[in-house]
Design a protein around this motif. Structure first.
Motif, PDB file in Angstrom:
ATOM      1  N   SER A  22       0.733  -1.289   0.001  1.00  0.00           N
ATOM      2  CA  SER A  22       0.154   0.023  -0.161  1.00  0.00           C
ATOM      3  C   SER A  22       0.847   1.319   0.104  1.00  0.00           C
ATOM      4  N   ARG A  26       1.360   4.283  -2.960  1.00  0.00           N
ATOM      5  CA  ARG A  26       1.197   5.697  -2.878  1.00  0.00           C
ATOM      6  C   ARG A  26       2.378   6.671  -2.747  1.00  0.00           C
ATOM      7  N   THR A  93      -5.697  -1.341  -6.026  1.00  0.00           N
ATOM      8  CA  THR A  93      -5.092   0.001  -5.648  1.00  0.00           C
ATOM      9  C   THR A  93      -4.532   0.696  -6.381  1.00  0.00           C
ATOM     10  N   ARG A  96      -7.885   2.055  -8.841  1.00  0.00           N
ATOM     11  CA  ARG A  96      -8.747   3.042  -7.966  1.00  0.00           C
ATOM     12  C   ARG A  96      -7.967   4.170  -7.583  1.00  0.00           C
ATOM     13  N   ARG A 124     -18.035   2.155  -6.561  1.00  0.00           N
ATOM     14  CA  ARG A 124     -17.730   2.740  -5.417  1.00  0.00           C
ATOM     15  C   ARG A 124     -16.676   3.968  -5.650  1.00  0.00           C
ATOM     16  N   ALA A 162     -15.921   0.783   4.769  1.00  0.00           N
ATOM     17  CA  ALA A 162     -14.794   1.378   5.101  1.00  0.00           C
ATOM     18  C   ALA A 162     -13.760   0.819   4.194  1.00  0.00           C
ATOM     19  N   SER A 163     -13.241   1.885   3.030  1.00  0.00           N
ATOM     20  CA  SER A 163     -12.435   1.429   2.233  1.00  0.00           C
ATOM     21  C   SER A 163     -11.246   2.383   1.998  1.00  0.00           C
ATOM     22  N   ALA A 164     -10.133   1.878   2.216  1.00  0.00           N
ATOM     23  CA  ALA A 164      -8.809   2.967   1.927  1.00  0.00           C
ATOM     24  C   ALA A 164      -8.655   3.444   0.507  1.00  0.00           C
ATOM     25  N   GLN A 165      -9.271   2.464  -0.495  1.00  0.00           N
ATOM     26  CA  GLN A 165      -8.989   2.790  -1.923  1.00  0.00           C
ATOM     27  C   GLN A 165      -9.916   3.965  -2.124  1.00  0.00           C
ATOM     28  N   ARG A 190      -7.140   1.855   6.515  1.00  0.00           N
ATOM     29  CA  ARG A 190      -5.839   2.162   6.739  1.00  0.00           C
ATOM     30  C   ARG A 190      -5.450   3.781   6.251  1.00  0.00           C
ATOM     31  N   ILE A 311      -8.268  -6.550   7.028  1.00  0.00           N
ATOM     32  CA  ILE A 311      -9.158  -7.499   6.181  1.00  0.00           C
ATOM     33  C   ILE A 311      -8.083  -8.289   5.135  1.00  0.00           C
ATOM     34  N   ASP A 312      -6.766  -7.777   4.982  1.00  0.00           N
ATOM     35  CA  ASP A 312      -6.049  -8.833   4.067  1.00  0.00           C
ATOM     36  C   ASP A 312      -5.581 -10.027   4.839  1.00  0.00           C
ATOM     37  N   GLU A 335     -16.587  -7.502   2.546  1.00  0.00           N
ATOM     38  CA  GLU A 335     -15.647  -7.090   1.728  1.00  0.00           C
ATOM     39  C   GLU A 335     -14.861  -8.180   1.009  1.00  0.00           C
ATOM     40  N   LYS A 339     -12.493  -9.428  -3.346  1.00  0.00           N
ATOM     41  CA  LYS A 339     -11.006  -8.995  -3.374  1.00  0.00           C
ATOM     42  C   LYS A 339     -10.571  -9.607  -4.474  1.00  0.00           C
ATOM     43  N   ARG A 385      -3.045 -14.180  -1.752  1.00  0.00           N
ATOM     44  CA  ARG A 385      -3.061 -14.406  -0.387  1.00  0.00           C
ATOM     45  C   ARG A 385      -3.650 -15.485   0.004  1.00  0.00           C
TER      46      ARG A 385
END
Ligand code: S3P
Length: 426
Positions: A22, A26, A93, A96, A124, A162-165, A190, A311-312, A335, A339, A385
């Motif tokens: 992540s 970024r 990631t 989005r 979303r 709740a989605s950081a993306q 996150r 989540i992961d 969620e 994935k 994963r």
């Protein structure tokens, strides 16, 4: 590609897991938008981050290597139109977060992805970006998607999940709108984007489940050291916890509170896992994790605000639950169905092949402990994963576990098998 796992006697040694996925995504993106040079140390070299790099290069960004470091030459918020569709590969990631950036660019871009990514929900992200002024066309809410950006207005947006993306896409778009853009979430996802934006000089205000960015900042390139990925470390945490006699030290692991639910839950289950030498890489906390294996684990309930914090890691925690005493219940994790695979369905099916007793529910799983796994032929379901979680399961199974589709691991952790081999003592 197949991997065959045989139970070792124990795991022993020290490991530096790869850089956080992540944070690498970024850093590449903010480095591209900044002025001057951003250097990345200990970044993740894996397929997902290569997808972000190649998309950014197609948008005119120069990314080079200087020894072991990456160098990104920032374009001060102004990217160039790509002359072909951007391929985001398997990476949600990439697709989005880039959409957030492209919403601020006054040209048209088409984004495509692999089969898995083309099945994942994009509305979303598209919905708030359209509210900010971007034009987006998609295929029934999925990739391929075409975005035309520019002239954005700020937005206050309540995310349904709740989605950081999603949060990050809106914040990145907010950089291009004059005024304050705010995202409010039902639970904290996150927070790497907001932490990193701050380190690049943007004005950010945060509250509980709320973050505001002031538009039109000048982002300043700078050196970034990427912490080890707790999501990669989690496979070795669980492996070391489960294999009796193990003693493993995981170095430089990111322990950001919005990501470290796996540590909390393993400790709640009774694992012997200790944080050492806590320190910071810039705005991100890191520590070394010392794990002793073979301690009795108890079943737990994992639900609510804890879910976005791990989540992961839920697939590998489900593996830990098969060896715990008593029942583990995972709830509020719907969620997982959207994935890289439907992880609830994929994992339930594959763990059952190894003899686990579990029930698939709409938003999670109920796992009966003390399963006594038996080696079998299993499948990654094309999901990195799931593949690595099955490898951990194989470490505590009798006989061989044969994992088909193991090439998926290269998405986030190409050296996973080599690292596992380096710790295994037979
Ligand atoms: C990520 C956010 C999470 C996570 C994914 C990486 C990120 O996804 O599952 O692996 O880097 O922002 P969601 O935003 O869909 O929850």
């Amino acid at each position: 590609m197949q991997f065959i796992i045989t139970a070792p006697q124990k795991l022993q040694g020290e490991l530096k897991v790869p850089g956080d996925k992540s944070i690498t995504h970024r850093a590449l993106m903010l480095g591209a938008l900044a002025t001057g040079i951003t250097t990345l140390e200990d970044f993740l070299e894996a397929d997902d981050c290569r997808s972000t790099m190649s998309c950014l290069r197609s948008l005119g960004v120069t990314i080079g290597k200087n020894g072991k470091k990456l160098q990104i030459k920032g374009l001060n918020m102004v990217l160039q139109q790509a002359d072909a569709p951007l391929y985001a590969g398997n990476s949600g990631t990439t697709a989005r977060l880039l959409l957030g950036i492209l919403a601020g660019q006054p040209f048209k871009t088409k984004i495509i992805g692999d089969q898995s990514l083309s099945n994942r929900p994009m509305r979303r992200v598209a919905e708030p970006l359209v509210q900010m002024g971007a034009s987006i066309t998609d295929e029934g809410g999925h990739l391929p998607l075409t975005i035309s950006g520019g002239n954005l207005r700020p937005l206050t947006y309540n995310t349904p999940q709740a989605s950081a993306q999603v949060k990050s896409a809106v914040l990145l778009a907010g950089l291009f709108a004059e005024g304050k853009t705010t995202v409010i979430e039902p639970a904290a996802s996150r927070n790497h984007t907001e932490l990193m934006l701050k380190s690049f000089g943007a004005e950010i205000e945060t509250g509980e489940c709320r973050v505001m960015v002031e538009g039109r900042p000048v982002l300043k390139g700078h050196p970034i050291r990427v912490p080890g990925d707790i999501s990669a470390a989690a496979f070795f945490m669980v492996a070391a916890v489960l294999v009796p006699g193990s003693k493993v030290l995981l170095k430089n692991v990111g322990i950001n509170l919005t990501r470290s639910g796996v540590i909390t839950v393993l400790q709640q289950m009774g694992a012997d896992l200790e944080l050492r030498d806590q320190r910071c890489y810039g705005t991100e906390p890191v520590a070394d994790l010392m794990i002793h294996g073979g301690v009795r684990l108890n079943g737990v309930t994992i639900a609510g605000a804890m879910i976005p914090r791990l989540i992961d890691e839920l697939p590998v925690l489900a593996v830990a639950a098969t060896a715990a005493v008593g029942r583990t219940v995972i709830r509020d994790a719907g969620e997982l169905r959207v994935k890289e695979s439907d992880r609830i369905h994929a994992l339930s099916g594959e763990l059952r092949k190894l003899g686990a007793h579990l029930t698939e529910t709409e938003d999670g799983m109920i796992i009966e402990g003390s399963s006594g796994l038996k080696g079998a032929r299993v499948d990654s379901c094309g999901d990195h994963r799931i593949a690595m979680s099955l490898a951990v399961a194989g470490l505590i199974a009798t006989g061989d576990t044969n994992i088909a589709g193991a090439e998926a691991i290269a998405i986030s952790y190409p050296q996973f098998m080599a690292d596992l081999r380096s710790l295994a003592i037979f």
